[in-house]
Design an enzyme around this catalytic site. Structure first.
Site, PDB file in Angstrom:
ATOM      1  N   CYS A 128       0.815  -1.223   0.000  1.00 32.16           N
ATOM      2  CA  CYS A 128       0.000   0.000   0.000  1.00 32.16           C
ATOM      3  C   CYS A 128       0.845   1.268   0.000  1.00 32.16           C
ATOM      4  O   CYS A 128       0.314   2.361  -0.170  1.00 32.16           O
ATOM      5  CB  CYS A 128      -0.956  -0.001   1.187  1.00 32.16           C
ATOM      6  SG  CYS A 128      -1.980  -1.469   1.219  1.00 32.16           S
ATOM      7  N   HIS A 266      -3.099   6.930   2.574  1.00 30.27           N
ATOM      8  CA  HIS A 266      -3.627   5.665   2.056  1.00 30.27           C
ATOM      9  C   HIS A 266      -4.984   5.380   2.706  1.00 30.27           C
ATOM     10  O   HIS A 266      -5.147   5.499   3.917  1.00 30.27           O
ATOM     11  CB  HIS A 266      -2.634   4.545   2.354  1.00 30.27           C
ATOM     12  CG  HIS A 266      -3.183   3.179   2.119  1.00 30.27           C
ATOM     13  ND1 HIS A 266      -3.842   2.845   0.952  1.00 30.27           N
ATOM     14  CD2 HIS A 266      -3.184   2.069   2.900  1.00 30.27           C
ATOM     15  CE1 HIS A 266      -4.230   1.588   1.029  1.00 30.27           C
ATOM     16  NE2 HIS A 266      -3.846   1.088   2.192  1.00 30.27           N
ATOM     17  N   ASN A 296     -10.214  -0.428   0.502  1.00 31.97           N
ATOM     18  CA  ASN A 296      -8.757  -0.298   0.434  1.00 31.97           C
ATOM     19  C   ASN A 296      -8.271  -0.867  -0.899  1.00 31.97           C
ATOM     20  O   ASN A 296      -8.318  -2.081  -1.113  1.00 31.97           O
ATOM     21  CB  ASN A 296      -8.142  -1.062   1.617  1.00 31.97           C
ATOM     22  CG  ASN A 296      -6.623  -1.044   1.634  1.00 31.97           C
ATOM     23  OD1 ASN A 296      -5.997  -0.669   0.653  1.00 31.97           O
ATOM     24  ND2 ASN A 296      -6.048  -1.474   2.738  1.00 31.97           N
TER      25      ASN A 296
HETATM   26  N1  ACO Z   1     -17.887  -8.444  10.507  1.00 32.24           N
HETATM   27  C1  ACO Z   1     -18.331  -8.657  11.755  1.00 32.24           C
HETATM   28  N2  ACO Z   1     -17.504  -8.879  12.801  1.00 32.24           N
HETATM   29  C2  ACO Z   1     -16.185  -8.860  12.548  1.00 32.24           C
HETATM   30  C3  ACO Z   1     -15.666  -8.657  11.264  1.00 32.24           C
HETATM   31  C4  ACO Z   1     -16.575  -8.437  10.206  1.00 32.24           C
HETATM   32  N3  ACO Z   1     -16.179  -8.213   8.955  1.00 32.24           N
HETATM   33  N4  ACO Z   1     -14.321  -8.697  11.338  1.00 32.24           N
HETATM   34  C5  ACO Z   1     -14.008  -8.935  12.627  1.00 32.24           C
HETATM   35  N5  ACO Z   1     -15.137  -9.041  13.356  1.00 32.24           N
HETATM   36  C6  ACO Z   1     -15.278  -9.288  14.778  1.00 32.24           C
HETATM   37  C7  ACO Z   1     -14.094 -10.016  15.345  1.00 32.24           C
HETATM   38  O1  ACO Z   1     -14.247 -11.405  15.169  1.00 32.24           O
HETATM   39  C8  ACO Z   1     -14.166  -9.620  16.808  1.00 32.24           C
HETATM   40  O2  ACO Z   1     -15.131 -10.412  17.444  1.00 32.24           O
HETATM   41  P1  ACO Z   1     -14.842 -10.984  18.920  1.00 32.24           P
HETATM   42  O3  ACO Z   1     -14.711  -9.769  19.798  1.00 32.24           O
HETATM   43  O4  ACO Z   1     -16.054 -11.801  19.201  1.00 32.24           O
HETATM   44  O5  ACO Z   1     -13.574 -11.764  18.814  1.00 32.24           O
HETATM   45  C9  ACO Z   1     -14.726  -8.195  16.756  1.00 32.24           C
HETATM   46  O6  ACO Z   1     -15.315  -8.036  15.458  1.00 32.24           O
HETATM   47  C10 ACO Z   1     -13.679  -7.123  16.947  1.00 32.24           C
HETATM   48  O7  ACO Z   1     -12.560  -7.468  16.169  1.00 32.24           O
HETATM   49  P2  ACO Z   1     -11.289  -6.533  16.134  1.00 32.24           P
HETATM   50  O8  ACO Z   1     -10.224  -7.163  15.302  1.00 32.24           O
HETATM   51  O9  ACO Z   1     -10.938  -6.114  17.515  1.00 32.24           O
HETATM   52  O10 ACO Z   1     -11.882  -5.270  15.369  1.00 32.24           O
HETATM   53  P3  ACO Z   1     -11.202  -3.878  15.195  1.00 32.24           P
HETATM   54  O11 ACO Z   1     -12.053  -2.837  15.812  1.00 32.24           O
HETATM   55  O12 ACO Z   1      -9.765  -3.901  15.564  1.00 32.24           O
HETATM   56  O13 ACO Z   1     -11.268  -3.664  13.616  1.00 32.24           O
HETATM   57  C11 ACO Z   1      -9.979  -3.922  11.607  1.00 32.24           C
HETATM   58  C12 ACO Z   1     -10.674  -4.628  12.762  1.00 32.24           C
HETATM   59  C13 ACO Z   1     -11.003  -3.109  10.834  1.00 32.24           C
HETATM   60  C14 ACO Z   1      -9.355  -4.951  10.683  1.00 32.24           C
HETATM   61  C15 ACO Z   1      -8.893  -2.960  12.169  1.00 32.24           C
HETATM   62  O14 ACO Z   1      -8.058  -3.670  13.071  1.00 32.24           O
HETATM   63  C16 ACO Z   1      -8.031  -2.359  11.076  1.00 32.24           C
HETATM   64  O15 ACO Z   1      -8.476  -1.524  10.319  1.00 32.24           O
HETATM   65  N6  ACO Z   1      -6.767  -2.746  10.984  1.00 32.24           N
HETATM   66  C17 ACO Z   1      -5.860  -2.259   9.965  1.00 32.24           C
HETATM   67  C18 ACO Z   1      -6.120  -3.033   8.708  1.00 32.24           C
HETATM   68  C19 ACO Z   1      -5.433  -2.449   7.522  1.00 32.24           C
HETATM   69  O16 ACO Z   1      -5.384  -1.255   7.352  1.00 32.24           O
HETATM   70  N7  ACO Z   1      -4.935  -3.316   6.661  1.00 32.24           N
HETATM   71  C20 ACO Z   1      -4.417  -2.968   5.407  1.00 32.24           C
HETATM   72  C21 ACO Z   1      -3.088  -2.295   5.446  1.00 32.24           C
HETATM   73  S1  ACO Z   1      -2.611  -1.805   3.848  1.00 32.24           S
HETATM   74  C22 ACO Z   1      -1.830  -3.070   2.978  1.00 32.24           C
HETATM   75  O17 ACO Z   1      -0.633  -3.136   2.919  1.00 32.24           O
HETATM   76  C23 ACO Z   1      -2.638  -4.087   2.268  1.00 32.24           C
END
Ligand code: ACO
Length: 340
Positions: A128, A266, A296
């Protein structure tokens, strides 16, 4: 030294400079909404939107590859600049989803299809952060006189490398491409770039199998060829990466955030951008966001954003724009651009 350049805080360029003379973007027509995704995996529009700011994403057809999107975006940028493909010296394609694994470079396929007959071509893999790495590289080639015209493209088809059964990742990504034409000009331009890598975090965002570390074989589990991510670790890294990049670009150019007109970070998650703004007390309104429609798109997200800003008349001559990329590697970096 141009008159307009002299008005910019931090000192204007007094020599030829690599300039972005045009931008262009292309996304595949098929739109997949959150509600549609919720029919495939256990998720909901409410969860996705509240945790990411995403409402929809564009998804490429089965027979569409990264080069197909790249060619469309590149043509738009070249047409806008009225530059003949035959005048391009170098095609730089930032992608983590190449047409083929490793070789040939997807950039060569794009170079051929554009008719950029005398151009060199190479892929740039910085996930990214790929587009900001691409602009930094183009800038170095142009500033040094090695190239007069460089086409920088970010093109991604993450729909092909995500596990559509994994709700932790499949809701986050979309397909698309964006391009910029970088030429040598006078005065305004790409004033500075910073590039960084934290390779110790490599395993927090990667594809375990399909490379030379774990080649695909008869016993390879299909999921190991797909994207794996530790979302929380990437989130924490990303927030700090935005702040560190902006601060480094500002301090080494004698600027403050008040001097900057737009920050184009990004588009990974609106919460990442909002958290960086809160922590560093940056004005939210300076941060452009369009993740709602595209999700993304990795290396394509910044040029797609720049293209949309250009179309909407948000980018004006003389404005200072800071780009920030961050992602797998873990890599991050940014560019300070004085818009022409
Ligand atoms: N739908 C419903 N529930 C979900 C989903 C979904 N799509 N995804 C996760 N959950 C659940 C999890 O299972 C968890 O449930 P639990 O508490 O029962 O275990 C709960 O939601 C909370 O999960 P978290 O991982 O704590 O959620 P968080 O608020 O941290 O958000 C996210 C997750 C959106 C992935 C966040 O951590 C994030 O944005 N991280 C960065 C990701 C990113 O930017 N990646 C790309 C980088 S760029 C590249 O190089 C490709």
């Amino acid at each position: 030294m141009s008159e307009a350049g002299a008005t910019v805080p931090g000192g204007a360029l007094d020599r030829g400079a690599a300039q972005i003379v045009s931008v262009g973007a292309y996304v595949p027509p098929r739109v997949m909404t959150n509600d549609e995704l919720a029919q495939i995996v256990d998720t909901s529009d409410e969860w996705i939107y509240s945790h990411t700011g995403i409402k929809a994403r564009h998804v490429a057809a089965d027979d569409v590859a990264a080069s197909d999107l790249a060619v469309e975006a590149a043509r738009r940028a070249l047409d806008d600049a009225r530059i003949n493909p035959g005048d391009v010296d170098l095609v730089l394609l930032a992608t983590s989803t190449p047409d083929y694994p490793g070789l040939p470079a997807t950039a060569s396929i794009v170079q051929d299809r554009l008719g950029a007959e005398r151009s060199g071509a190479m892929d740039l893999v910085a996930a990214c952060s790929g587009f900001v790495y691409g602009l930094a590289t183009a800038s170095a080639f142009v500033d040094s006189g090695q190239a007069g015209t460089v086409l920088v493209v970010g093109a991604e088809v993450y729909s092909k490398i995500i596990n559509w059964a994994d709700r932790n990742t499949c809701v986050l990504f979309g397909d698309g491409a964006g391009a910029a034409v970088v030429c040598r000009g006078v005065g305004r331009g790409i004033r500075d770039s910073v590039l960084h890598s934290v390779g110790s975090g490599a395993a927090s965002l990667y594809r375990p199998a399909g490379g030379s570390r774990e080649p695909c074989g008869a016993t390879t589990e299909p999921d190991r060829t797909k994207l794996h991510m530790d979302g929380r670790q990437v989130y924490g890294f990303a927030v700090q990466a935005i702040i560190d990049t902006v601060e480094e670009l500002l301090s080494r150019n004698g600027l403050s955030i008040a001097d900057v007109d737009h920050v184009v970070a990004h588009q990974a998650n609106v919460r990442i951008i909002d958290a960086a703004c809160r922590r560093a007390a940056y004005p939210q309104e300076k941060f452009f966001k369009n993740i709602r429609e595209y999700a993304n798109t990795s290396a394509a997200s910044i040029p797609i954003a720049l293209s949309e800003m250009q179309t909407r008349g948000l980018l004006c001559s003389g404005q200072l724009v800071v780009t920030v990329g961050f992602g797998s590697g873990l890599s991050y970096g940014g560019n300070l651009i004085e818009w022409i």
